[in-house]
Design an enzyme around this catalytic site. Structure first.
Site, PDB file in Angstrom:
ATOM      1  N   GLY A   8       0.816  -1.206   0.000  1.00 52.65           N
ATOM      2  CA  GLY A   8       0.000   0.000   0.000  1.00 52.65           C
ATOM      3  C   GLY A   8       0.847   1.252   0.000  1.00 52.65           C
ATOM      4  O   GLY A   8       0.490   2.276   0.587  1.00 52.65           O
ATOM      5  N   TYR A  49     -15.453  -1.627   8.182  1.00 47.04           N
ATOM      6  CA  TYR A  49     -14.065  -1.245   8.435  1.00 47.04           C
ATOM      7  C   TYR A  49     -13.682  -1.553   9.873  1.00 47.04           C
ATOM      8  O   TYR A  49     -12.615  -2.114  10.156  1.00 47.04           O
ATOM      9  CB  TYR A  49     -13.887   0.247   8.144  1.00 47.04           C
ATOM     10  CG  TYR A  49     -12.492   0.781   8.345  1.00 47.04           C
ATOM     11  CD1 TYR A  49     -11.461   0.452   7.476  1.00 47.04           C
ATOM     12  CD2 TYR A  49     -12.212   1.646   9.405  1.00 47.04           C
ATOM     13  CE1 TYR A  49     -10.181   0.956   7.658  1.00 47.04           C
ATOM     14  CE2 TYR A  49     -10.938   2.161   9.590  1.00 47.04           C
ATOM     15  CZ  TYR A  49      -9.924   1.816   8.710  1.00 47.04           C
ATOM     16  OH  TYR A  49      -8.658   2.318   8.895  1.00 47.04           O
ATOM     17  N   LEU A  60       1.516   3.510  -2.108  1.00 50.50           N
ATOM     18  CA  LEU A  60       1.048   4.731  -2.760  1.00 50.50           C
ATOM     19  C   LEU A  60      -0.179   5.316  -2.073  1.00 50.50           C
ATOM     20  O   LEU A  60      -0.798   6.239  -2.588  1.00 50.50           O
ATOM     21  CB  LEU A  60       0.749   4.461  -4.244  1.00 50.50           C
ATOM     22  CG  LEU A  60       1.953   4.030  -5.082  1.00 50.50           C
ATOM     23  CD1 LEU A  60       1.541   3.799  -6.535  1.00 50.50           C
ATOM     24  CD2 LEU A  60       3.075   5.059  -5.018  1.00 50.50           C
ATOM     25  N   GLY A  61      -0.530   4.766  -0.915  1.00 44.35           N
ATOM     26  CA  GLY A  61      -1.631   5.305  -0.141  1.00 44.35           C
ATOM     27  C   GLY A  61      -1.209   6.481   0.711  1.00 44.35           C
ATOM     28  O   GLY A  61      -0.062   6.944   0.654  1.00 44.35           O
TER      29      GLY A  61
END
Length: 319
Positions: A8, A141, A10-11
């Site tokens: 992840g 979530y 590029l988050g």
């Protein structure tokens, strides 16, 4: 930590964490991965691999190829996006995490994955929420994050895997754009303040949530991962926070720099419901006691820095 694999990358967290860790451990020793690729410093400034974390075989091969000793697993769908795509959220957030833990176990890697204040729900104490308390979230979530905390604990107790984690509040970044979280308004408001001197908040006035400026969040990850394992009673995950505010308070702070800034409200019922299920403020005492957690930015200092950095960045884009 000597050789680190970050998923992840590029988050919102990964974009800054990769660059900070490359500055500490060396560009060749921090392997960035994501499911997509783009031309920026994360991709061009060091080793980068395309990786779908739901593909366990590919995950293992990348980690083994670079002989990593630490895995930082960031790949996930965030709260608001997860609520609109709950099945995808489960498959990615839980399937990817299970693959990550299995790879870490097989290669005997130190392991980190972030949790969230999303693990708390309406029955959790709202003020000064303690480290150990009721966790009955009402969002997919939150269910993912509670399950993830328990799964990481299981791998520690069952296999002796060195798992560690933090329960992050909303994270505010001057570098990466928001990625689908309920607290993203606290990032978007700065962009709109600079560009338009007004903002329409989808979170209602008076809704308090914990927040943290990204530089403090990055330091927290690195400091926890470098901490003496024998001093960690809790592992997955530590409450951390820097500030708690409601939308009008951040607007008031912005007006200290942009006096004509105007705040409006157009409440999103889905995001508002998520926000109301979370604590107003959380207690980070345990993190301070076990590994020395501390912050450098409060709301005032963060606002000054955000406006300074974003002002320069947006000016460059417009020139």
């Amino acid at each position: 930590m000597e050789r680190v694999l970050i998923t992840g990358a590029l988050g919102q967290i990964g974009t800054e964490l990769v660059m900070k860790m490359r500055g500490i451990y060396g560009a060749d020793n921090v392997i960035a991965t994501d499911i997509r690729k783009r031309d920026d410093a994360v991709v061009l400034g060091g080793t980068f691999e395309i990786l779908d974390v739901t593909d366990k075989k590919a995950y293992f091969e990348v980690a083994r190829k670079y002989r990593v000793d630490t895995i930082i697993h960031l790949a996930a769908l965030l709260s608001a996006t997860a609520e609109t795509k709950p099945i995808l959220a489960w498959d990615l957030n839980m399937g990817g995490l299970l693959n990550a833990l299995e790879v870490a176990k097989e290669l005997e890697c130190k392991f980190f994955t972030p949790s969230s204040i999303g693990v708390f729900g309406p029955t959790t104490p709202k003020n000064n929420t303690p480290q150990d308390t009721i966790q009955r979230p009402t969002t997919m979530y939150g269910v993912n994050k509670v399950s993830g905390e328990l799964l990481c604990d299981y791998y520690f107790h069952k296999y002796g895997l060195d798992t560690r984690g933090l329960r992050f509040p909303g994270l505010i970044s001057s570098v990466a754009l928001p990625g689908g979280g309920t607290t993203d308004y606290a990032v978007e408001i700065y962009y709109e303040a600079i560009e338009n001197a007004k903002f329409s908040s989808y979170i209602a006035q008076g809704t308090y949530m914990d927040m943290m400026y990204m530089p403090d969040a990055l330091d927290a990850i690195i400091n926890l991962m470098e901490a003496d394992a024998t001093k960690l009673v809790h592992r997955n995950s530590f409450n951390v926070t820097a500030m708690s505010f409601e939308p009008n308070e951040i607007a008031s702070e912005i007006r200290q720099h942009i006096p004509k800034f105007k705040m409006e409200y157009n409440v999103d019922p889905v995001k508002q419901a998520i926000a109301e299920s979370w604590p107003d403020s959380i207690d980070a005492t345990v993190a301070k006691e076990e590994w020395g957690f501390k912050i450098a930015y409060d709301l005032k200092e963060m606002t000054e820095d955000m406006l300074l950095k974003l002002g320069g960045k947006l000016k460059q884009v417009g020139s």
